[in-house]
Scaffold this motif. Structure first.
Motif, mmCIF file in Angstrom:
data_model
loop_
_atom_site.group_PDB
_atom_site.id
_atom_site.type_symbol
_atom_site.label_atom_id
_atom_site.label_comp_id
_atom_site.label_asym_id
_atom_site.label_seq_id
_atom_site.Cartn_x
_atom_site.Cartn_y
_atom_site.Cartn_z
ATOM 1 N N GLU A 98 0.882 -1.281 0.066
ATOM 2 C CA GLU A 98 0.028 -0.092 0.009
ATOM 3 C C GLU A 98 0.928 1.273 0.080
ATOM 4 O OE1 GLU A 98 -3.056 1.813 3.227
ATOM 5 O OE2 GLU A 98 -3.523 0.122 2.645
ATOM 6 N N SER A 99 1.406 1.467 1.251
ATOM 7 C CA SER A 99 2.307 2.960 1.261
ATOM 8 C C SER A 99 3.261 3.030 0.242
ATOM 9 C CB SER A 99 2.720 2.958 2.426
ATOM 10 O OG SER A 99 3.327 1.974 3.358
ATOM 11 N N GLY A 100 4.225 1.485 -0.133
ATOM 12 C CA GLY A 100 5.259 1.173 -0.859
ATOM 13 C C GLY A 100 5.168 1.707 -2.250
ATOM 14 N N VAL A 101 3.891 1.824 -2.954
ATOM 15 C CA VAL A 101 3.422 2.149 -4.178
ATOM 16 C C VAL A 101 2.788 3.538 -4.255
ATOM 17 C CG1 VAL A 101 3.546 0.050 -5.215
ATOM 18 C CG2 VAL A 101 1.382 0.756 -4.216
ATOM 19 N N ARG A 102 3.083 4.482 -3.183
ATOM 20 C CA ARG A 102 2.412 5.906 -3.484
ATOM 21 C C ARG A 102 3.738 6.966 -3.206
ATOM 22 N NH1 ARG A 102 -2.931 5.293 -2.389
ATOM 23 N NH2 ARG A 102 -3.208 7.929 -2.109
ATOM 24 N N THR A 103 3.465 7.996 -4.018
ATOM 25 C CA THR A 103 4.443 9.098 -3.970
ATOM 26 C C THR A 103 3.608 10.336 -3.624
ATOM 27 O OG1 THR A 103 5.669 7.967 -5.661
ATOM 28 C CG2 THR A 103 5.946 10.275 -5.314
ATOM 29 N N GLY A 104 4.212 10.895 -2.489
ATOM 30 C CA GLY A 104 3.478 12.135 -1.784
ATOM 31 C C GLY A 104 1.861 11.770 -1.728
ATOM 32 N N ASN A 105 1.738 10.413 -1.245
ATOM 33 C CA ASN A 105 0.414 9.892 -0.694
ATOM 34 C C ASN A 105 -0.442 9.934 -1.960
ATOM 35 O OD1 ASN A 105 -1.242 8.919 1.219
ATOM 36 N ND2 ASN A 105 -2.078 10.945 1.803
ATOM 37 N N ARG A 106 0.066 9.763 -3.100
ATOM 38 C CA ARG A 106 -0.475 9.708 -4.542
ATOM 39 C C ARG A 106 -0.336 8.127 -4.922
ATOM 40 N NH1 ARG A 106 -3.401 13.636 -7.026
ATOM 41 N NH2 ARG A 106 -2.728 12.472 -9.388
ATOM 42 N N PHE A 107 -1.388 7.262 -5.249
ATOM 43 C CA PHE A 107 -0.773 6.298 -5.965
ATOM 44 C C PHE A 107 -0.144 6.276 -7.204
ATOM 45 C CE2 PHE A 107 -1.486 2.037 -7.916
ATOM 46 C CZ PHE A 107 -1.866 1.350 -6.814
ATOM 47 N N ASP A 108 1.103 5.491 -7.418
ATOM 48 C CA ASP A 108 1.894 5.567 -8.062
ATOM 49 C C ASP A 108 1.911 4.395 -9.118
ATOM 50 O OD1 ASP A 108 4.536 6.001 -9.656
ATOM 51 O OD2 ASP A 108 5.281 6.862 -8.132
ATOM 52 N N LEU A 109 1.432 4.412 -10.163
ATOM 53 C CA LEU A 109 1.498 3.381 -11.258
ATOM 54 C C LEU A 109 2.854 2.781 -11.538
ATOM 55 C CD1 LEU A 109 -1.593 3.756 -13.341
ATOM 56 C CD2 LEU A 109 -1.286 1.908 -11.770
ATOM 57 N N ALA A 110 3.865 3.932 -11.606
ATOM 58 C CA ALA A 110 5.201 3.667 -12.141
ATOM 59 C C ALA A 110 5.843 2.608 -11.128
ATOM 60 C CB ALA A 110 6.134 4.845 -12.238
ATOM 61 N N LYS A 111 5.561 3.070 -9.780
ATOM 62 C CA LYS A 111 6.101 2.047 -8.861
ATOM 63 C C LYS A 111 5.631 0.781 -8.976
ATOM 64 C CE LYS A 111 7.745 5.421 -5.357
ATOM 65 N NZ LYS A 111 7.267 6.116 -3.905
ATOM 66 N N CYS A 112 4.156 0.453 -9.144
ATOM 67 C CA CYS A 112 3.556 -0.823 -9.522
ATOM 68 C C CYS A 112 4.492 -1.530 -10.558
ATOM 69 C CB CYS A 112 2.099 -0.722 -9.782
ATOM 70 S SG CYS A 112 1.349 0.094 -8.408
ATOM 71 N N GLU A 113 4.523 -0.737 -11.606
ATOM 72 C CA GLU A 113 5.155 -1.470 -12.848
ATOM 73 C C GLU A 113 6.658 -1.908 -12.385
ATOM 74 O OE1 GLU A 113 6.101 -0.914 -17.512
ATOM 75 O OE2 GLU A 113 5.635 0.864 -16.438
ATOM 76 N N THR A 114 7.425 -0.797 -11.796
ATOM 77 C CA THR A 114 8.836 -1.599 -11.104
ATOM 78 C C THR A 114 8.735 -2.740 -10.334
ATOM 79 O OG1 THR A 114 9.339 0.802 -11.266
ATOM 80 C CG2 THR A 114 10.719 -0.792 -9.975
ATOM 81 N N VAL A 115 7.955 -2.838 -9.478
ATOM 82 C CA VAL A 115 7.779 -3.907 -8.576
ATOM 83 C C VAL A 115 7.410 -5.308 -9.291
ATOM 84 C CG1 VAL A 115 6.147 -4.804 -6.724
ATOM 85 C CG2 VAL A 115 6.929 -2.577 -6.329
ATOM 86 N N CYS A 116 6.665 -5.029 -10.370
ATOM 87 C CA CYS A 116 6.263 -6.193 -11.021
ATOM 88 C C CYS A 116 7.529 -6.571 -12.002
ATOM 89 C CB CYS A 116 4.802 -5.713 -12.351
ATOM 90 S SG CYS A 116 3.334 -5.646 -11.421
ATOM 91 N N SER A 117 8.163 -5.667 -12.668
ATOM 92 C CA SER A 117 9.402 -6.295 -13.211
ATOM 93 C C SER A 117 10.109 -6.767 -12.228
ATOM 94 C CB SER A 117 9.982 -5.221 -14.132
ATOM 95 O OG SER A 117 10.604 -4.271 -13.165
ATOM 96 N N ILE A 118 10.464 -6.663 -11.109
ATOM 97 C CA ILE A 118 11.399 -7.129 -10.277
ATOM 98 C C ILE A 118 10.983 -8.567 -9.821
ATOM 99 C CG2 ILE A 118 12.068 -7.061 -7.762
ATOM 100 C CD1 ILE A 118 12.232 -3.887 -8.022
ATOM 101 N N VAL A 119 9.683 -8.609 -9.536
ATOM 102 C CA VAL A 119 9.137 -9.769 -9.049
ATOM 103 C C VAL A 119 8.914 -10.936 -9.991
ATOM 104 C CG1 VAL A 119 6.769 -10.882 -7.930
ATOM 105 C CG2 VAL A 119 7.728 -8.646 -7.039
ATOM 106 N N PHE A 120 8.197 -10.651 -11.253
ATOM 107 C CA PHE A 120 7.929 -11.623 -12.329
ATOM 108 C C PHE A 120 9.008 -11.628 -13.470
ATOM 109 C CE2 PHE A 120 3.763 -10.169 -10.493
ATOM 110 C CZ PHE A 120 3.432 -11.226 -9.733
ATOM 111 N N ASP A 121 9.576 -10.489 -13.541
ATOM 112 C CA ASP A 121 10.637 -10.711 -14.608
ATOM 113 C C ASP A 121 12.266 -10.670 -14.161
ATOM 114 O OD1 ASP A 121 8.749 -9.869 -16.506
ATOM 115 O OD2 ASP A 121 9.059 -7.708 -16.426
#
Length: 221
Positions: A194-217
């Protein structure tokens, strides 16, 4: 301790609170196994993390995998009575965030009953080893959305209910943290952030994409 890496069945990104995120969510969901967590609490609707009813309805109508994370008065009603006046059309899973002191037998029973009435699987939080009670799924959560990362993580073993992990996960921590999980042969798990994919308390899809590339790619941060 580092163990053999087993990827999660999917990642739950929790705290979707804006309709303008939808195109990016759809694009990312087409590439990776993602569940989008939507927080419910009538007392906080429209605040960061908690979408307004109009935004929630937009999300519910989209072809996405969604989980309802129910907080506040509705969560208390579910664990006390097995019911709450909620429209959960479009959700494939429900998580009842009713407190930090674990769940009693009646609270587990009522949560499972609520999920069954909705035609979905219910999940509750635990703060120690994963319970063996299979009436619900279990999310290991000592952070409660604050980004606190536990010092140790319980093992997910074959024969246990479906297990999830949360707490301090994000682009900078997920690579090393997931390699500390003890995932038994035949066991499956999910991760929630939750908090790990927010920037300035706004949901950050770029962070979600980074996480996915780390976890799955397999990309390293």
């Amino acid at each position: 301790m580092t163990t053999a890496y087993t990827p999660p069945a999917y990642i739950t990104f929790t705290g979707i609170d804006r309709a303008d995120l939808l195109p990016g969510m759809l694009a990312l969901s087409a590439r990776y196994p993602i569940e989008w967590g939507v927080l419910f609490d009538v007392a906080q609707e429209g605040a960061p993390l908690f979408p307004s009813e109009s935004v929630r309805r937009v999300l519910q109508s989209a072809p996405l995998r969604l989980s309802a994370h129910i907080c506040g008065a509705a969560a208390r009603s579910i664990v006390e009575t097995g019911d709450a006046a909620l429209d959960l059309a479009g959700f494939s899973r429900v998580q009842i965030n009713h407190g930090r002191a674990g769940s009693s037998d009646s609270e587990i029973r009522n949560s499972a009953l609520f999920g069954a009435r909705q035609g979905v699987r219910a999940a509750l939080q635990c703060q120690g080893d994963f319970p063996t009670d299979a009436r619900v799924d279990w999310l290991y959560d000592v952070s409660f959305g604050t980004g606190v990362r536990p010092a140790t993580w319980p093992a997910a073993k074959a024969g246990l209910p479906f297990c999830g992990y949360s707490g301090g996960l994000g682009p900078d921590t997920v690579f090393d943290t997931l390699r500390k999980f003890e995932i038994g042969a035949g066991a499956a798990y999910w991760i929630d952030m939750e908090s790990g994919v927010r920037t300035g308390n706004r949901f950050d899809l770029a962070k979600c994409e980074t996480v996915c590339s780390i976890v799955f790619d397999g990309h390293q941060p």
